[in-house]
Design a protein around this motif. Structure first.
Motif, mmCIF file in Angstrom:
data_model
loop_
_atom_site.group_PDB
_atom_site.id
_atom_site.type_symbol
_atom_site.label_atom_id
_atom_site.label_comp_id
_atom_site.label_asym_id
_atom_site.label_seq_id
_atom_site.Cartn_x
_atom_site.Cartn_y
_atom_site.Cartn_z
ATOM 1 N N THR A 42 -22.986 7.809 -24.637
ATOM 2 C CA THR A 42 -23.085 7.900 -26.090
ATOM 3 C C THR A 42 -23.680 9.225 -26.551
ATOM 4 O O THR A 42 -23.407 9.676 -27.657
ATOM 5 N N ARG A 61 -21.452 10.800 -29.613
ATOM 6 C CA ARG A 61 -20.362 9.944 -30.045
ATOM 7 C C ARG A 61 -20.725 9.425 -31.428
ATOM 8 O O ARG A 61 -21.819 8.903 -31.623
ATOM 9 N N THR A 71 -19.834 6.813 -34.276
ATOM 10 C CA THR A 71 -19.027 5.617 -34.534
ATOM 11 C C THR A 71 -19.103 5.256 -36.010
ATOM 12 O O THR A 71 -19.866 5.855 -36.768
ATOM 13 N N GLU A 101 -13.534 6.571 -34.265
ATOM 14 C CA GLU A 101 -14.590 7.204 -33.499
ATOM 15 C C GLU A 101 -14.322 8.699 -33.372
ATOM 16 O O GLU A 101 -13.170 9.125 -33.245
#
Lengths: 441, 441
Positions: free
Chosen positions: A152, A254, A256, A271
């Motif tokens: 992540t 990342r 989201t 994403e």
């Protein structure tokens, strides 16, 4: 391994790293043979000026890199740096089925797609552990160990020069200019420090890390880049006052839908990733805060594995050579057992989000008039921009006050507009320090 | 990958780790297919009591592990633990050419030779990243990234329970017994904590680390092992007073003639290794000192790469499963490309040196009568045993004095004899604390 055909290696470049590579190949020859399953034989070393390389066997030196790459070597090791002619050599080598080991971050950050395609077409290996964070085994864990997990965030100190300077400013309170001068004098900064202090070096590394962590092709041009030249002694002092320290971070994140919603930017987009290099305040309790001087460290967060950190020497001849020779052993062994290493993994193809839309958090330190209503005026500007405030600290002085605000996550664009507007308020005498905050929720 | 034959996986065991492995394989199925180049298909899960595993697909459960291992699976993943029947299953699987991924440290520390031989005979892979330091990618760097370097020392905090207890004693000043009780209450220590607190778990991991770092076959029986039950509040306080902290360390060290000479044990013997688990004082500035609670970290020193540290979660279902699935991706990809991973590397076959002959350093804290000549009596005992003193601190109190001595490196046997003899001196009222010192020159 009697009778086992040797793995022939071409070395392109013989500076600090190349010299150490030759030394390791010589000193560790027996070990390497055992580890590879065949002797590793240096077939030639391409350099510009052979008479300047007295520390390596003269018989191996050549000025004709093209001929060396085209000869019957199995592996090409490139430690020249820069885009050309390295790119031409390596594409040619890979196309001919020769495996490549390179420490060339700039080349990988620009042309990894082309290099990987050439490698895939011929079934050759492309390894580049030394391109990011020198000797720290980092790319192999990202490419392989964490292949079953979902990364992540990758957040790292990947440039030793800037970390040396920021560590120095933090411990002495001196200005950026003074500390840079000291770093240059001590050999920690180049005569022209642009690539380091303006974040170009870190941006190349961020592009490589993001590509591997998120299985997407990211180039240096995708990376938002801010250097450390604008970090002031006031910024450092403001960070200290709050139990934080300032680091130049390479951040690959990342993003989201949930993060968007939190940052008030819920636009239903899928994403994506944010890849950026900028100075940021981190808590002094964060594992990266205790990475001092020219050391590098990279902090990785993954869904299942949780938090990890990799720490070590990010540059220098011997450490970089260790990473190069580690890769050389891997590609040589792959040839002996007819295997091959990981290919490019870009299947996710996540889009890189523009910096303005990346969720960040700001620390803002202001000198304001010490009169009623100032805080409410400032707070109104935050509200107007949909930026929510995480913490406020106001301290009165003789006739003015210091106001320190740390925000929750918002889009970088909203935070920038907020700061611009606050700077124009009549009650605000000076915007003392504005800096992003990382490493805390 | 349409048409690409799936990689079939047998899972042996479905406790905390196994359940998370199933979850990752399910949640990340599309990603894993992209990374491996073929679908990864769970063919069956062997458990003892199928009705206790409602969180995994019932159709996959079986009580017949032998039949599952013998079926047409490509990879066997073992998360059962313990020596038997795991050993029989895995040897059978490897002999049949099936690749194995295991988290079983005890098995590897006892029988890695047998397992590797079976793998070599059939050309199958044996991966075990999860066996040491859970999710931290550590074995792959040791086996692969540093393959071109010469590792001189691996020193790690590899057991979360003991680190939780020692961290607690350090921060509260409480006794070992009280802190163990607290750790048990919070679930950080098992009802029977023997494997952790007596160092058995760490010793298995030390054996695995030493085997990989030094290319030699080391088993748990070769590891000198001392647990933390004898660490007293006085030891912790003595460490604190000197800017140190106490950690249970797994230490794997290359011992050369030079180290011998320094330790007064120059017997002309060739290179050997010392592998040991014991509590030790380290400086609070050492990177391992800030590893708190249940976290793990391993510090590695290599000739060219210099100092490195790997930090992260050492245990727990999800972190361990992340490491297992990372290995599973690697062995599955190796099958897709007909490659294979690293074999056992035991070519160096360095002998393990008995603890008595290992060079160590001691911290000794004494309560002595505060009268002239005591220091000289104590110092004479050191001289008699050829142990040289690095630092002495004497502090007078009402009618006695505290004397703290830190030695230079000497053989552990010489240091033990010195301490024994000092304890018997009439002027020494009490030997308050004796502990080895690590992490400083």
């Amino acid at each position: 391994m009697p009778g086992q055909k040797p793995i022939k290696v071409a070395l392109l470049g013989c500076g600090t790293v190349g010299t150490e590579v030759v030394r390791l190949l010589t000193d560790q020859a027996a070990d390497l043979t055992a580890r590879v399953g065949a002797p590793v034989e240096l077939a030639g070393i391409a350099v510009r000026k052979p008479n300047k390389h007295r520390e390596v066997p003269a018989a191996l030196l050549t000025t004709d890199a093209d001929a060396l790459v085209e000869s019957d070597v199995d592996v090409v090791v490139e430690v020249v740096g820069g885009i050309e002619p390295a790119r031409t050599w390596l594409v040619k080598a890979l196309a001919a089925g020769k495996s490549v080991v390179t420490a060339n971050k700039a080349l990988l950050a620009e042309h990894s797609g082309e290099l990987f395609q050439a490698a895939d077409a011929s079934g050759a290996d492309l390894y580049f552990e030394a391109a990011v964070a020198g000797a720290i085994p980092l790319l192999r864990p990202l490419r392989e160990s964490l292949a079953g997990d979902r990364i992540t965030r990758v957040m790292g100190i990947v440039n030793g020069t800037t970390n040396f300077i920021l560590s120095g400013m933090d411990s002495t309170g001196a200005s950026y200019a003074e500390t840079l001068e000291e770093a240059t004098r001590l050999g920690y900064a180049e005569a022209d420090p642009t690539a380091d202090v303006d974040g170009y070096d870190a941006a190349s590394k961020a592009a490589i890390l993001a590509s591997l962590a998120f299985h997407s092709r990211v180039t240096a041009a995708d990376v938002h880049r801010e250097g450390i030249a604008s970090v002031s002694a006031a910024d450092i002092a403001a960070a200290k006052a709050l139990g934080r320290t300032v680091k130049l971070l390479a951040i690959c994140e990342r993003v989201t839908g949930a993060a968007d919603e939190q940052a008030g930017a819920g636009n239903g987009a899928g994403e994506s990733i944010s890849v950026r290099v900028h100075p940021a305040m981190i808590p002094r309790t964060h594992p990266l805060a205790s990475v001092h001087g020219a050391f590098n460290a990279v902090f990785v967060e993954a869904d299942a594995a949780g938090e990890m950190m990799f720490y070590g020497q990010g540059a220098g001849g011997a450490p970089t050579a260790s990473a190069v020779v580690g890769d050389l052993v891997a590609v040589a062994r792959n040839r002996v057992v007819s295997g091959r290493g990981p290919r490019e993994s870009a299947y996710a193809a996540l889009p890189v989000r523009p910096m303005g839309q990346a969720p960040t958090r700001y620390h803002i330190s202001l000198d304001v008039a010490d009169r009623p209503g100032v805080l409410s005026q400032v707070a109104a500007v935050f509200a107007e921009h949909d930026v929510s405030i995480a913490a406020v600290r106001q301290e009165g002085r003789v006739d003015d006050a210091s106001l320190v605000i740390v925000t929750h996550a918002a889009t970088d664009a909203a935070l920038r507009s907020t700061v611009d507007k606050i700077g124009g308020l009549p009650a605000v005498r000076e915007v003392v320090s504005v800096m992003r905050v990382e490493g805390e929720e």
